[in-house]
Design a protein around this motif. Structure first.
Motif, mmCIF file in Angstrom:
data_model
loop_
_atom_site.group_PDB
_atom_site.id
_atom_site.type_symbol
_atom_site.label_atom_id
_atom_site.label_comp_id
_atom_site.label_asym_id
_atom_site.label_seq_id
_atom_site.Cartn_x
_atom_site.Cartn_y
_atom_site.Cartn_z
ATOM 1 N N MET A 91 0.835 -1.197 0.000
ATOM 2 C CA MET A 91 0.000 0.000 0.000
ATOM 3 C C MET A 91 0.876 1.256 0.000
ATOM 4 O O MET A 91 0.582 2.226 -0.705
ATOM 5 C CB MET A 91 -0.929 -0.003 1.213
ATOM 6 N N THR A 92 1.956 1.233 0.763
ATOM 7 C CA THR A 92 2.875 2.371 0.802
ATOM 8 C C THR A 92 3.486 2.615 -0.574
ATOM 9 O O THR A 92 3.611 3.760 -1.021
ATOM 10 C CB THR A 92 3.979 2.124 1.846
ATOM 11 N N GLU A 93 3.852 1.543 -1.259
ATOM 12 C CA GLU A 93 4.426 1.662 -2.601
ATOM 13 C C GLU A 93 3.406 2.268 -3.573
ATOM 14 O O GLU A 93 3.727 3.168 -4.357
ATOM 15 C CB GLU A 93 4.868 0.288 -3.088
ATOM 16 N N VAL A 94 2.174 1.782 -3.509
ATOM 17 C CA VAL A 94 1.120 2.306 -4.393
ATOM 18 C C VAL A 94 0.838 3.766 -4.055
ATOM 19 O O VAL A 94 0.652 4.592 -4.946
ATOM 20 C CB VAL A 94 -0.161 1.446 -4.283
ATOM 21 N N GLN A 104 -3.372 3.492 -10.083
ATOM 22 C CA GLN A 104 -2.830 2.434 -9.225
ATOM 23 C C GLN A 104 -3.900 1.918 -8.267
ATOM 24 O O GLN A 104 -4.716 2.676 -7.769
ATOM 25 C CB GLN A 104 -1.654 2.977 -8.405
ATOM 26 N N LYS A 105 -3.883 0.631 -8.019
ATOM 27 C CA LYS A 105 -4.822 -0.004 -7.084
ATOM 28 C C LYS A 105 -4.031 -0.843 -6.088
ATOM 29 O O LYS A 105 -3.015 -1.436 -6.421
ATOM 30 C CB LYS A 105 -5.805 -0.916 -7.827
ATOM 31 N N VAL A 106 -4.562 -0.908 -4.872
ATOM 32 C CA VAL A 106 -3.993 -1.757 -3.837
ATOM 33 C C VAL A 106 -4.799 -3.042 -3.807
ATOM 34 O O VAL A 106 -6.032 -3.001 -3.885
ATOM 35 C CB VAL A 106 -4.069 -1.053 -2.462
ATOM 36 N N GLU A 164 -8.732 -5.567 8.685
ATOM 37 C CA GLU A 164 -8.583 -4.108 8.675
ATOM 38 C C GLU A 164 -7.760 -3.629 7.483
ATOM 39 O O GLU A 164 -8.057 -2.593 6.887
ATOM 40 C CB GLU A 164 -7.926 -3.628 9.984
ATOM 41 N N ILE A 165 -6.732 -4.376 7.132
ATOM 42 C CA ILE A 165 -5.879 -4.002 6.001
ATOM 43 C C ILE A 165 -6.686 -4.050 4.703
ATOM 44 O O ILE A 165 -6.593 -3.147 3.864
ATOM 45 C CB ILE A 165 -4.647 -4.932 5.901
ATOM 46 N N GLY A 166 -7.488 -5.082 4.526
ATOM 47 C CA GLY A 166 -8.318 -5.198 3.325
ATOM 48 C C GLY A 166 -9.324 -4.066 3.233
ATOM 49 O O GLY A 166 -9.554 -3.505 2.156
ATOM 50 N N VAL A 167 -9.939 -3.724 4.370
ATOM 51 C CA VAL A 167 -10.905 -2.612 4.394
ATOM 52 C C VAL A 167 -10.192 -1.304 4.061
ATOM 53 O O VAL A 167 -10.695 -0.486 3.281
ATOM 54 C CB VAL A 167 -11.611 -2.541 5.773
ATOM 55 N N MET A 168 -9.005 -1.107 4.640
ATOM 56 C CA MET A 168 -8.244 0.109 4.367
ATOM 57 C C MET A 168 -7.828 0.168 2.894
ATOM 58 O O MET A 168 -7.907 1.220 2.253
ATOM 59 C CB MET A 168 -7.007 0.166 5.271
ATOM 60 N N ALA A 169 -7.412 -0.938 2.330
ATOM 61 C CA ALA A 169 -7.016 -0.975 0.918
ATOM 62 C C ALA A 169 -8.210 -0.666 0.025
ATOM 63 O O ALA A 169 -8.099 0.096 -0.942
ATOM 64 C CB ALA A 169 -6.435 -2.336 0.572
ATOM 65 N N SER A 170 -9.352 -1.221 0.352
ATOM 66 C CA SER A 170 -10.563 -0.954 -0.428
ATOM 67 C C SER A 170 -10.945 0.526 -0.350
ATOM 68 O O SER A 170 -11.294 1.144 -1.365
ATOM 69 C CB SER A 170 -11.701 -1.836 0.083
ATOM 70 N N ALA A 171 -10.870 1.093 0.850
ATOM 71 C CA ALA A 171 -11.170 2.520 1.017
ATOM 72 C C ALA A 171 -10.178 3.377 0.245
ATOM 73 O O ALA A 171 -10.552 4.381 -0.378
ATOM 74 C CB ALA A 171 -11.150 2.886 2.500
ATOM 75 N N PHE A 172 -8.907 2.986 0.244
ATOM 76 C CA PHE A 172 -7.885 3.724 -0.502
ATOM 77 C C PHE A 172 -8.188 3.682 -1.994
ATOM 78 O O PHE A 172 -8.100 4.706 -2.684
ATOM 79 C CB PHE A 172 -6.499 3.141 -0.217
#
Length: 187
Positions: free
Chosen positions: A52-55, A66-68, A75-83
């Protein structure tokens, strides 16, 4: 009997020392093993955050496509989806702003009145429309980065600069007299 017991004392001491050495070596191996397993799990857990930091770095650089990967429900999946949703909306907003900017540029360019925009620090033109070129008789290339001295009398120019400074000082539009334009070519 005491002699017999004394003879086993050496064997027992040697056995105790071997057992201690074996326990220390086993403890060291177990510590290394658990440390390696801990590093592996930490690396696995932080992988999505590193990705996620790289993206995010690429998005900050302007690449909003770019997509994560959001393949988990934690929580990481939810955060990636929100990003991903945020970058999509940001891209849509920027595309809308570019369309609006183009629309306004077309209006300013084609309006029959002279529109000339100055930099507030240098008081030099940063934007000139087609009507500005036609009314002054000076090409846009010459006007950009220049000031009114190209098409007004010297005495009028000093008055214009003073008016501009007064407008900037008050930070509001003040009533200014019309400028007398001396177009090139006598048009």
């Amino acid at each position: 009997y005491e002699d017999e017991l004394e003879s086993y004392k050496g064997y027992l001491s040697l056995g105790r020392r071997r057992m201690s050495d074996t326990m220390i070596a086993a403890g060291f191996v177990i510590t290394l093993l658990f440390g390696a397993i801990g590093v592996f799990f930490a690396w696995t857990i932080t992988r999505p955050i590193r990705e996620m930091t790289e993206v995010m770095g690429k998005v900050v650089g302007g690449n909003l496509s770019q997509k994560v990967r959001a393949d988990s429900n934690d929580e990481i999946g939810v955060m990636a989806s929100a990003f991903n949703t945020m970058t999509q909306r940001l891209g849509d907003t920027l595309a809308g702003l570019h369309r609006s900017e183009k629309f306004l540029q077309d209006i300013v360019e084609n309006i029959p009145n002279m529109v000339m925009v100055k930099d507030s620090k240098t008081l030099r033109f940063v934007r000139v429309n087609k009507a500005g070129e036609e009314l002054t008789g000076v090409s846009r290339d010459e006007l950009l980065g220049a000031d009114e001295s190209l098409y007004v009398e010297a005495s009028e120019f000093e008055s214009i600069v003073a008016q501009d400074k007064e407008i900037l000082r008050h930070k509001q539009l003040l009533s200014t007299p019309e400028e007398v334009i001396c177009p090139r070519g006598g048009n």
